[in-house]
Scaffold this motif. Sequence first.
Motif: not given
Length: 317
Positions: A57-77, A95-97
Amino acid sequence: MYNKFMNSTRKITYGAMLLAILGTIMALDRYVFAMAVDELIFLLQAVIIILYACKYSLKDGFYLCFGVAALTFLFGGLMSYLYCPLAIVAGLTYSYGVIKDWGRGKLLLITIVLFVISEFILTMLVIPLFGQSVEQLYTEMQTMMEASLANLPQGYLPANFIPALLPIIYSLSIILMGAMEALMVHLLSIVLLQRFRIREIKIRPLTDLKIHPAVGYILFAPVVVSMFFNRGAAEMDNTAIVLTTLAMIGAVSLYVIGIFFISLYGRLVLRRNLVFIAVLLSLFMPILMLVVILIGFLYASGPLQRLLERRVNDHEK
């Protein structure tokens, strides 16, 4: 109760698997490839969000975004930090579309608009971070263009040709970049959504894509007129600048259409992949670029569309 627990477990496991894939690629980019593809990671981030949100669901995708942001903070430039919000917004919007059953055309169009607007905003943010201004960037571009056109005869181009067109060329390059990024996310998402049996989005056969003949003439007309208009003038006036801009847009569009026809003809009729050869030769031999533009006009205006249909039908018989 048991089924609910198992569904929650599968949801967490699937999300963890997607984040593990993203984290592995980002770690390799950081520690092995020295951030060589840092500014392209956001495309993968957007696709991962799309896969997860469309599966649950879109709500679950929103929760996954926190994990994506955390990985970006740890390994991103730096580029990952700037592009991560775009990946999140693009992923959730797409996803909404998909969930709302938007058509392929609407999905792609909205994604292109989102990416193009974001590229303009991010470009205005990135330039100062590297200690430059837009004026300095224009100056560097002007120097490179003047060097590439140094072999032209004296007075062949108006004196203000390059300064007048630099903002237009720069804007067009950003628009093309955003459109290409959106197309990559769109096609990759469709393929993976079908491959993992999450959502069936049928891709229209390329041979069914028709271009109205009027489009070909509209794109080709300013290209032809610009060859004779204001030739030999000392400076370009506003009319010449507008006409040259339309000619550039038409030439680029017809070039892309020409490459599209070469790709289709090579794959469907000759059973060869001719795209790489056509692009490479046209980049190193400008006269061949004009040939590809002419091919694009002939395809857009109709003759080569009919030729392709006949050849494809002959091969199917």
